[in-house]
Structure formats: structure tokens, C-alpha cells
Design an enzyme around this catalytic site. Structure first.
Site, PDB file in Angstrom:
ATOM      1  N   SER A 140       1.271  -0.726   0.090  1.00 14.84           N
ATOM      2  CA  SER A 140      -0.060  -0.198   0.126  1.00 14.84           C
ATOM      3  C   SER A 140       0.951   1.030   0.103  1.00 14.84           C
ATOM      4  CB  SER A 140      -0.667   0.044   1.321  1.00 14.84           C
ATOM      5  OG  SER A 140      -1.353   0.701   1.802  1.00 14.84           O
TER       6      SER A 140
ATOM      7  N   LYS B  18       2.129  -3.326   6.852  1.00 12.36           N
ATOM      8  CA  LYS B  18       2.808  -3.636   5.123  1.00 12.36           C
ATOM      9  C   LYS B  18       4.446  -3.373   4.614  1.00 12.36           C
ATOM     10  CE  LYS B  18      -1.519  -4.299   3.642  1.00 12.36           C
ATOM     11  NZ  LYS B  18      -1.805  -5.787   2.771  1.00 12.36           N
TER      12      LYS B  18
ATOM     13  N   TYR C  94      -1.561  -0.241   9.966  1.00  9.01           N
ATOM     14  CA  TYR C  94      -2.049  -0.635   9.198  1.00  9.01           C
ATOM     15  C   TYR C  94      -0.379  -0.673   8.094  1.00  9.01           C
ATOM     16  CZ  TYR C  94      -3.414  -1.118   4.051  1.00  9.01           C
ATOM     17  OH  TYR C  94      -3.339  -1.327   2.997  1.00  9.01           O
TER      18      TYR C  94
HETATM   19  C1  WQD Z   1      -9.795   9.807   0.727  1.00  3.49           C
HETATM   20  C2  WQD Z   1     -10.022  11.125  -0.215  1.00  3.49           C
HETATM   21  C3  WQD Z   1      -9.980  12.241   2.744  1.00  3.49           C
HETATM   22  C4  WQD Z   1     -13.521  10.385   3.401  1.00  3.49           C
HETATM   23  C5  WQD Z   1      -7.167   4.941   2.612  1.00  3.49           C
HETATM   24  C6  WQD Z   1      -5.736   3.907   3.143  1.00  3.49           C
HETATM   25  C7  WQD Z   1      -4.946   3.211   2.423  1.00  3.49           C
HETATM   26  C8  WQD Z   1      -5.693   2.637   1.442  1.00  3.49           C
HETATM   27  C9  WQD Z   1      -6.841   3.752   0.441  1.00  3.49           C
HETATM   28  C10 WQD Z   1      -5.122   0.121   1.353  1.00  3.49           C
HETATM   29  C11 WQD Z   1      -8.662  11.874   1.635  1.00  3.49           C
HETATM   30  C12 WQD Z   1     -10.997  12.354   1.897  1.00  3.49           C
HETATM   31  C13 WQD Z   1     -12.426  10.819   2.862  1.00  3.49           C
HETATM   32  C14 WQD Z   1     -14.455  11.334   3.100  1.00  3.49           C
HETATM   33  C15 WQD Z   1     -13.514  12.812   2.758  1.00  3.49           C
HETATM   34  N1  WQD Z   1      -6.061   1.516   1.345  1.00  3.49           N
HETATM   35  N2  WQD Z   1     -12.720  11.706   2.518  1.00  3.49           N
HETATM   36  N3  WQD Z   1     -14.862  12.458   3.274  1.00  3.49           N
HETATM   37  O1  WQD Z   1      -7.455   7.741   3.079  1.00  3.49           O
HETATM   38  O2  WQD Z   1      -6.248   8.345   0.711  1.00  3.49           O
HETATM   39  O3  WQD Z   1      -6.201   6.102   2.294  1.00  3.49           O
HETATM   40  O4  WQD Z   1      -7.446   3.633   1.569  1.00  3.49           O
HETATM   41  O5  WQD Z   1      -4.419   0.333   1.255  1.00  3.49           O
HETATM   42  O6  WQD Z   1      -4.324   2.226   3.002  1.00  3.49           O
HETATM   43  O7  WQD Z   1      -5.365   4.942   3.941  1.00  3.49           O
HETATM   44  O8  WQD Z   1      -8.343   7.331   1.076  1.00  3.49           O
HETATM   45  O9  WQD Z   1     -10.712   7.503   0.946  1.00  3.49           O
HETATM   46  O10 WQD Z   1     -10.716   7.260   3.080  1.00  3.49           O
HETATM   47  O11 WQD Z   1      -9.617   9.064   1.549  1.00  3.49           O
HETATM   48  O12 WQD Z   1     -13.101  14.038   2.768  1.00  3.49           O
HETATM   49  O13 WQD Z   1     -15.584  10.673   3.505  1.00  3.49           O
HETATM   50  O14 WQD Z   1     -11.192  11.770   0.608  1.00  3.49           O
HETATM   51  O15 WQD Z   1      -9.741  13.167   3.226  1.00  3.49           O
HETATM   52  O16 WQD Z   1      -8.374  12.934   1.115  1.00  3.49           O
HETATM   53  P1  WQD Z   1      -6.819   7.703   1.526  1.00  3.49           P
HETATM   54  P2  WQD Z   1      -9.574   7.686   1.758  1.00  3.49           P
END
Ligand code: WQD
Length: 341
Positions: A124, A152, A148
Site C-alpha cells: 500500500s 505492510k 496498518y
Molecule cells: C481520500 C480522500 C479524505 C472520506 C485509504 C487508506 C489507504 C488505502 C486507500 C488500503 C482524503 C477524503 C474521505 C470521507 C472525505 N487503503 N474523504 N470524506 O485515506 O487516501 O487512503 O484508502 O491500502 O491505506 O489510508 O482514502 O478514500 O479514505 O480518503 O473527505 O467521507 O477523501 O480526507 O482526502 P485514503 P480515503
């Protein structure tokens, strides 16, 4: 000759099983259903018009793994099985280290016992330094900030040492950015437990009426519009990246590490607009405080994947949104309640 897929019933595992079957591979699949449902693989077999071998089991169970390897001619393994929620990992770190790290060790030990030494490992982008606001290369600073991501990176380093100890091992570590979307059929897709942590499934559930409004976590980041920028990659592109890695293991030696991303950044507001444009749905949202641990910008330099694997992402953000919506609209409750298939 078969490919063993661990965590096969999950979001990326199920899409990868479909592409393996479509490419003519025989597949032996297992899952412990801690975050997945058998229905996903039932539909994979329908889509492929081919069957796979499935056994329910846990990657930490050596006797279970030995039984699989003794009964099937497994030539390589694609290893997805693992917990993957950042917030949950902070609350229950021991579960993450036991399941992710101990499970990955158990798998490699049994593989070695049966002289199966070709492995594609699901890593990841959370292994990278969170402050890195530039396009991320495989040699960028590694500094995970949650259990997490640390689990990894530990597994990556364990497999690095394994490959160094025995030149017969050929291992590809794939660092995913943000997987989204679904197979074009709308029959398989992302089905998170409970309220989604991730942006695209949350947007999809607002669009289908399961959730009322999206909270945008922060609008004061140093980005194009103040909201978080990420590298969203279509899950089918990701699945095909695993097949390319499997192929590349034939000619590589030791362990290779590759980013799987598009190389393009997309902000939260840009994704909302893209989803509305692609689907005709309106996504109500309101801006709230930043989510702790989030970074401003994270997107890949995907050039090594192209040079080493001959792979690059093909699908654009519009297709990602259309395919995500087709899955969600056809399966408002995910796999939970059998939809119209
Ligand atoms: C994306 C953007 C949030 C939800 C995570 C894991 C990573 C990987 C992918 C496994 C950010 C914003 C999110 C919401 C929002 N998984 N957001 N409102 O955090 O980049 O990565 O998922 O490997 O390990 O950390 O993805 O989709 O949670 O967030 O504004 O309800 O959307 O702040 O900018 P992230 P995400």
C-alpha cells in the site's frame, strides 16, 4: 498448474480472480470472510463462465495452507489476505500485526515447504512518508504513520530478507494508491462493512440514498481547491497489474517493488463533480474539519510499473465513477441482500 489467491473474496481479490480466469489461469482461492462475502466469487464464476476452487480458511492456519498446497499444483501465489482499515488498525494494532504480518510469514513458510517461490504481494502507498507532497516514486521516503501501514512495510521487509536468503524466490511487491470503481458488469464491486471510511464508496452510498450527505474532511489543504488530492485507480486496472506482475516474475530475480497508480491527482471536490457528471446524481456535501492522519496530496509516479511490468492504468476518472455507480445502483446493499442476479 494453479494460481493461489489469498483473500480472494475481497474487493481487489475478486476482481483479480476474474481477470485470472479470463486469462486462462486455473485459480485456487481462499478467504476467511472477515471482510468479504462468498457471493462475490459466485458472481466471478458466472462472469468468467469458468469455475475456481474455493476453500474457506485463514492465512495464519498452516495446516489449512499445507492441505491446499498438497492437493493442488500451485505454481504461484497472489497474497491479498489482510486487514486494511487505517482507523481500525490504530484501535486494534495487535490484530493487524497478527493477521497481516504473522499471516504473511505463515504463507511464505508453507510456500517454501512446497517449493513454491513466486509471490505477488498486496502492499500500500501508506508505507510512504505522509509529508511527501510530490509525485511518489518507489525510492521515496518510507515512513508509515499507523499500524496498518507499518504492518505492510514490515511484510515488505520480511519478504525482502526472504528473497535475499534464497535466490529461487521471485517476489513482486505492489504498492496500491486508491482503488475505486467496479467491473463494468456491475455484478462485483466494493462492499465495505458498516459506514465506509473511504471516499468513493461513501459517495456511492450517498448517491443511492443509503447515506444522506458527504462530509468533506478539510478544505484548507495546500491543494488546487483546498481538499485532499489522491491517485484514484480503477480496480480492474489494479487487477490487471497483478497479472502483469505475475508475468514479470518469469524474467525478474529477487524482489521487485512497484507503485500501482495512474500518476494523476484528483481532489475530493473534483471527484464529487466527476461522479455527478458521470452519473447524473447530486451529491450533497458539507465541509468539516480535517480527518486526523490525512495528508494533503498523495499520487504515484507510475513509470517503474510501465518499464518493469509493461503495465499502465487505462481507465479514467469518469469510467471509475460510472462503474462505481453501476455496481452501487444494481446492488444498493452490496452483496448483503442478493440483488437482481
Ligand atoms: C481520500 C480522500 C479524505 C472520506 C485509504 C487508506 C489507504 C488505502 C486507500 C488500503 C482524503 C477524503 C474521505 C470521507 C472525505 N487503503 N474523504 N470524506 O485515506 O487516501 O487512503 O484508502 O491500502 O491505506 O489510508 O482514502 O478514500 O479514505 O480518503 O473527505 O467521507 O477523501 O480526507 O482526502 P485514503 P480515503
Amino acid at each position: 498448474m494453479s494460481i493461489l489467491v489469498t483473500g480472494a473474496a475481497g474487493y481487489i481479490g475478486s476482481h483479480t480472480c476474474l481477470e485470472l480466469l479470463n486469462a486462462g489461469f486455473d485459480v485456487v482461492a481462499f478467504d476467511n470472510f472477515s471482510n468479504s462475502k462468498m457471493e462475490s466469487l459466485i458472481r466471478v464464476e458466472k462472469l468468467a463462465a469458468r469455475s475456481l476452487v474455493f476453500k474457506q480458511g485463514d492465512v495464519r492456519d498452516r495446516a489449512f495452507l499445507q492441505d491446499l498446497f498438497s492437493k493442488h499444483n500451485i505454481t504461484a501465489v497472489i497474497h491479498f489476505a489482510g486487514h486494511k482499515a487505517v482507523g481500525e488498525s490504530i484501535r486494534t494494532p495487535l490484530t493487524y500485526y497478527d493477521n497481516n504480518v504473522s499471516g504473511s510469514i505463515a504463507l511464505a513458510e508453507v510456500m517454501s515447504e512446497f517449493s513454491v517461490k513466486r509471490l505477488v504481494f498486496s502492499s500500500s502507498a501508506t508505507v510512504y512518508d505522509a509529508q511527501n507532497n510530490l509525485q511518489i516514486r518507489e525510492d521515496s521516503l518510507l515512513r508509515p504513520i499507523n499500524p496498518y501501514g507499518r504492518s505492510k512495510l514490515m511484510i515488505e521487509q520480511i519478504y525482502q530478507d526472504l528473497a535475499a536468503s534464497d535466490t529461487q524466490w521471485k517476489i513482486a511487491t505492489l504498492r496500491y494508491f486508491n482503488p475505486v470503481g467496479a467491473h463494468e458488469s456491475g455484478m462485483i464491486g466494493e462492499d465495505p462493512n458498516g459506514i465506509p471510511n473511504n471516499l468513493m464508496p461513501y459517495i456511492s452510498q450517498v448517491a443511492v440514498g443509503r447515506l444522506s450527505e458527504l462530509s468533506v474532511f478539510g478544505s484548507d489543504y495546500p491543494t488546487i481547491d483546498g481538499t485532499g488530492v489522491r491517485d484514484y485507480i480503477h480496480v480492474v486496472d489494479l487487477a490487471l497489474g497483478h497479472l502483469a506482475a505475475l508475468q514479470a516474475l518469469k524474467s525478474c530475480s529477487g524482489l521487485i517493488t512497484v507503485n500501482l497508480g495512474t500518476g494523476k491527482g484528483c481532489s475530493v471536490l473534483e471527484l464529487i463533480r466527476a461522479f455527478e457528471h458521470a452519473t447524473g446524481r447530486v451529491i450533497p456535501y458539507h465541509i468539516v474539519e480535517r480527518r486526523p492522519g490525512d495528508l494533503a496530496t498523495c499520487y504515484a509516479d507510475p513509470s517503474l510499473a510501465e518499464s518493469l511490468l509493461g503495465w499502465r492504468a487505462k481507465f479514467d476518472i469518469n469510467t471509475m465513477c460510472q462503474d462505481a455507480w453501476r455496481w452501487q445502483s444494481k446492488n444498493p446493499q452490496g452483496y448483503g441482500n442478493v440483488s437482481n442476479y
